[in-house]
Each structure stands twice: as structure tokens, then as C-alpha cells.
Write a protein that holds these residues in place. Structure first.
Motif: not given
Length: 152
Positions: A12-20
């Protein structure tokens, strides 16, 4: 403490950081260590209830948190952690945890998360040092975000 508990938070952290923040973080070394709140650090604490009980704590050095908030705000340079910055970094923890709880639900694990608690002072945390499953996410040009899972 099971290693699979940290995987949804890591993914989740990988996905969210990439998005934001438009950064693809890499994963550091998984380990178990004593969680100790240190000064000049920002901690985002999220409580978990349900089939998993405990806390997930995201830790960033203050300078890393400032860079992260700057990246989240499209590159606008942030020089101090004001209310807007605190809100942004808390929301990062909230987004990661919310996404991870959805992943856990899809794996058959029902959990609820508490709103994020931002802790800037080790003494204010009222936190007793304990062992946690921990893994750092390394973000190029920003620094490290430590994910620490304290689940019983």
C-alpha cells in the motif's frame, strides 16, 4: 508477530507514495527492532482493531517529512512543518493504512483503523518501547519512511 502482516502496508505504501509524490520507493531490509521514539522525527500512529490488534507506526525524519510534503504538493517547497504539512503527512499515513486494510479484507482479515495520530515529540507519545516488525521504504531524493507493525 507474523511477517505477512507487514506486506499489505508495504504494498500500500508503495502504491500511495507513487500516486501522491510521483516517486517509486524501493524496499529496505525487513527486521525486528525495538521501536523507540526519537527526537527530530515525525511519527504517524494508526491503531488497528478487529482480527488484528495493535498499531502501525510510520516514522520519518523531520527533513524527510518536509521533502515528502513538498513532493505531495507538486514540488512546492515546504520549510517548516506547519498545520498544512502535518495534515498532509497524517493523510499519507491514513491513505496507506486504509488501502492496507482493504487489502487485508480481501485476504479475509477484518480490521478497522483509527484516525492517524501525529507525534512529533518522543515524550509526548506516551509510548512504551516494544518490538516491532519493521521495514524501511527508500525514496530517491527524499529519504526513508519506516513502516513499523506492532500487531498482537
Amino acid at each position: 508477530m507474523k511477517a505477512e502482516y507487514i506486506n499489505p502496508f508495504l504494498e500500500s505504501a508503495r502504491i500511495v507514495i507513487e500516486q501522491v509524490a510521483n516517486i517509486r520507493p524501493t524496499t529496505g531490509q525487513l527486521g525486528i527492532k525495538d521501536v523507540k521514539f526519537v527526537e527530530k522525527y515525525i511519527w504517524i500512529q494508526i491503531g488497528m482493531t478487529g482480527q488484528m490488534e495493535g498499531d502501525v507506526v510510520f516514522g520519518l525524519a523531520e527533513d524527510v517529512a518536509l521533502k515528502m510534503v513538498s513532493a505531495m504538493m507538486g514540488g512546492f517547497v515546504i520549510t517548516e512543518m506547519d498545520e498544512m504539512g502535518k495534515s498532509a503527512i497524517s493523510e499519507l499515513g491514513n491513505m496507506i493504512s486504509g488501502n492496507a486494510s482493504t487489502m487485508l479484507f480481501n485476504q479475509g482479515v477484518r480490521v478497522d483503523i483509527t484516525p492517524p495520530k501525529l507525534v512529533q515529540s518522543a515524550t509526548a507519545a506516551g509510548f512504551v518501547p516494544k518490538k516491532a516488525l519493521t521495514i524501511p521504504l527508500i525514496m530517491d531524493g527524499i529519504g526513508e519512511l519506516d513502516i513499523q507493525v506492532l500487531i498482537t
